[in-house]
Design an enzyme around this catalytic site. Sequence first.
Site, PDB file in Angstrom:
ATOM      1  CG  PHE A  58      -1.981  -0.780   1.033  1.00  0.00           C
ATOM      2  CD1 PHE A  58      -3.172  -0.464   0.211  1.00  0.00           C
ATOM      3  CD2 PHE A  58      -2.280  -2.149   1.702  1.00  0.00           C
ATOM      4  CE1 PHE A  58      -4.383  -1.434  -0.101  1.00  0.00           C
ATOM      5  CE2 PHE A  58      -3.314  -3.067   1.293  1.00  0.00           C
ATOM      6  CZ  PHE A  58      -4.181  -2.529   0.523  1.00  0.00           C
ATOM      7  CB  ALA A 118      10.890   3.478   9.601  1.00  0.00           C
ATOM      8  CE1 TYR A 242      -5.190  -8.441   9.647  1.00  0.00           C
ATOM      9  CE2 TYR A 242      -6.453  -6.987  10.902  1.00  0.00           C
ATOM     10  CZ  TYR A 242      -5.177  -7.028  10.135  1.00  0.00           C
ATOM     11  OH  TYR A 242      -4.295  -6.207   9.924  1.00  0.00           O
ATOM     12  CE  LYS A 251      -3.320  -2.969  10.620  1.00  0.00           C
ATOM     13  NZ  LYS A 251      -2.250  -1.968  10.206  1.00  0.00           N
ATOM     14  CG  LEU A 280      -5.481  -6.087  -2.168  1.00  0.00           C
ATOM     15  CD1 LEU A 280      -5.364  -4.534  -2.293  1.00  0.00           C
ATOM     16  CD2 LEU A 280      -5.608  -6.818  -3.453  1.00  0.00           C
TER      17      LEU A 280
HETATM   18  P1  NAD Z   1       4.116  -4.609   2.926  1.00  0.00           P
HETATM   19  O1  NAD Z   1       5.100  -5.511   3.366  1.00  0.00           O
HETATM   20  O2  NAD Z   1       4.038  -4.547   1.432  1.00  0.00           O
HETATM   21  O3  NAD Z   1       5.141  -3.111   2.933  1.00  0.00           O
HETATM   22  C1  NAD Z   1       5.864  -2.835   4.216  1.00  0.00           C
HETATM   23  C2  NAD Z   1       6.831  -1.591   3.934  1.00  0.00           C
HETATM   24  O4  NAD Z   1       7.218  -1.322   5.087  1.00  0.00           O
HETATM   25  C3  NAD Z   1       7.837  -2.021   3.285  1.00  0.00           C
HETATM   26  O5  NAD Z   1       8.046  -0.750   2.362  1.00  0.00           O
HETATM   27  C4  NAD Z   1       9.005  -2.099   4.112  1.00  0.00           C
HETATM   28  O6  NAD Z   1      10.204  -2.056   3.410  1.00  0.00           O
HETATM   29  C5  NAD Z   1       8.702  -1.355   4.931  1.00  0.00           C
HETATM   30  N1  NAD Z   1       9.383  -1.546   6.301  1.00  0.00           N
HETATM   31  C6  NAD Z   1       9.177  -2.651   7.213  1.00  0.00           C
HETATM   32  N2  NAD Z   1       9.958  -2.499   8.146  1.00  0.00           N
HETATM   33  C7  NAD Z   1      10.661  -1.302   8.147  1.00  0.00           C
HETATM   34  C8  NAD Z   1      11.504  -0.706   8.901  1.00  0.00           C
HETATM   35  N3  NAD Z   1      12.050  -1.309  10.197  1.00  0.00           N
HETATM   36  N4  NAD Z   1      12.018   0.719   8.538  1.00  0.00           N
HETATM   37  C9  NAD Z   1      11.738   1.122   7.348  1.00  0.00           C
HETATM   38  N5  NAD Z   1      10.653   0.552   6.485  1.00  0.00           N
HETATM   39  C10 NAD Z   1      10.210  -0.754   6.849  1.00  0.00           C
HETATM   40  O7  NAD Z   1       2.922  -4.285   3.497  1.00  0.00           O
HETATM   41  P2  NAD Z   1       1.381  -3.968   3.262  1.00  0.00           P
HETATM   42  O8  NAD Z   1       0.583  -4.951   3.324  1.00  0.00           O
HETATM   43  O9  NAD Z   1       1.522  -2.863   2.083  1.00  0.00           O
HETATM   44  O10 NAD Z   1       1.310  -2.998   4.669  1.00  0.00           O
HETATM   45  C11 NAD Z   1       1.090  -1.897   4.946  1.00  0.00           C
HETATM   46  C12 NAD Z   1      -0.195  -1.226   5.940  1.00  0.00           C
HETATM   47  O11 NAD Z   1      -1.253  -1.810   5.050  1.00  0.00           O
HETATM   48  C13 NAD Z   1       0.056  -2.122   7.217  1.00  0.00           C
HETATM   49  O12 NAD Z   1      -0.370  -1.103   8.129  1.00  0.00           O
HETATM   50  C14 NAD Z   1      -1.036  -3.233   6.707  1.00  0.00           C
HETATM   51  O13 NAD Z   1      -1.623  -3.678   8.101  1.00  0.00           O
HETATM   52  C15 NAD Z   1      -2.025  -2.402   5.917  1.00  0.00           C
HETATM   53  N6  NAD Z   1      -3.026  -3.356   5.246  1.00  0.00           N
HETATM   54  C16 NAD Z   1      -2.666  -4.489   4.445  1.00  0.00           C
HETATM   55  C17 NAD Z   1      -3.641  -4.902   3.984  1.00  0.00           C
HETATM   56  C18 NAD Z   1      -3.241  -6.268   2.860  1.00  0.00           C
HETATM   57  O14 NAD Z   1      -4.395  -7.029   2.970  1.00  0.00           O
HETATM   58  N7  NAD Z   1      -1.942  -6.448   2.618  1.00  0.00           N
HETATM   59  C19 NAD Z   1      -4.946  -4.749   3.996  1.00  0.00           C
HETATM   60  C20 NAD Z   1      -5.299  -3.628   4.684  1.00  0.00           C
HETATM   61  C21 NAD Z   1      -4.378  -2.966   5.294  1.00  0.00           C
HETATM   62 NA    NA Z   2       3.674  -0.599   2.387  1.00  0.00          NA
END
Ligand code: NAD
Ligand code: NA
Length: 405
Positions: A58, A118, A242, A251, A280
């Site tokens: 995302f 981060a 979840y 969350k 997703l």
């Molecule tokens: P993802 O794993 O694709 O992306 C995670 C990002 O965080 C990456 O850019 C990674 O490099 C970065 N990251 C992780 N640890 C780090 C650190 N220590 N320092 C710097 N960067 C760091 O995950 P995603 O699914 O896109 O999740 C992002 C958000 O969206 C989360 O809060 C997740 O709960 C939420 N979300 C995901 C879904 C789903 O179905 N995937 C649905 C709803 C909400």
């Molecule tokens: Na992300």
Amino acid sequence: MKITPVIQGVIARSAHPLGCQQAVRQHIATVRQHMDPVDPVSETPPLRVLVLGASSGFGLASRIALTFGEQRADTIGVSFERGPSDKGVGTAGWYNNIYFRQEAEQAGRVAKNIVGDAFSPAVREQVVQAIRDDLGGQVDLVVYSLATGVRPDPQTGEMWRSVIKTTDEAFSGPTLNLETDTLETMTVEAATDEEIIATEKVMGGEDWAEWIATLHDAGVLATGCRTVAYSYIGPAITYPLYHHGTLGRAKQHLHVTADALNHQLQALGGQAHVAVCKALVTKASAFIPAFSPYMLALFKVMKAQGTHEGCIEQMQRLFGERFFPAQGEVEVDAQRLIRMDDWELAAETQQQVVALMAQITPENFTALGDYTGYKTDFLQLNGFAHEGIDYDADVSMAELLRLTP
Ligand code: NAD
Ligand code: NA
């Protein structure tokens, strides 16, 4: 050197740079398709955006939607990724960062990548400096999209580790193994109180609030600055795993944090929101045990209904339609959440999903569920299974080593 997919359980151990490049380009094209043919000299200045977690899922989709959408954003993206070395080609996110920056710069936009932890003070300082050097000193929007399993306690330096468990009874259910293409029964145990707290520390809102405080204290939040983080709720059928599980608790903490931040940002004329997104396939979500049968059924139903979206479509709809309303306030629910999961949770969708899930077994899941779609998404996240890429061609390690974030 030829690069082939290597999958261990639900984790990808290799990535194909050219496939990552193609995916970034396709996602940019998706956003551009939604753009009205505007006059070339736009009056509004580019939005200045910090994306935490910018390299995949995302966060990357947000960065693309904001840069190539009406906001014409200049961005700083923070992520934790690995480049090429003698251990391998590096991670997909490493290449996503690089190819995104190249495309953004070609379009005349600023796109600075900061690769590091981060949670560390050093990266926070680097970000503040980059806002001053590259974005003229302030940001208008902070996107918080980190997903990780560990966070250091800033007081002790010890690690909090999140767990993906239930919070009351253990739950047994089939879960996908992407390495063997099988559905295997898996038991998700109930978490201890310490595990619930640790998961809140890692995936809740505390770090988001710390980031906003750091940026505020450094004077780099613009008047009217907004911030958004992403959440998931899902339907009742997945609540044990979840919403009522450890991740849901985290969350819940994130949602409460949004209200606190919203209050604080009012002094700047700003706002804080949580956007609840659709389920997703991402690096993070493939990890959630026993969740995959729901995804297989959901994708099948939503594709048949024509309502299926990927990360880029979700973020295009968020930033193209919802987040910057032409007039009035951002549309939110009773808990002040932006509901991007509206299509997923539509009654007619969920009725069909529940019916389909009841029929899915380890024998028929590839036919009844959207297994092909799920697996393809997973491979594509890592640069594989893209049409038009010659996966037999040699990739030059020397050339990859020349690419910089
Ligand atoms: P993802 O794993 O694709 O992306 C995670 C990002 O965080 C990456 O850019 C990674 O490099 C970065 N990251 C992780 N640890 C780090 C650190 N220590 N320092 C710097 N960067 C760091 O995950 P995603 O699914 O896109 O999740 C992002 C958000 O969206 C989360 O809060 C997740 O709960 C939420 N979300 C995901 C879904 C789903 O179905 N995937 C649905 C709803 C909400
Ligand atoms: Na992300």
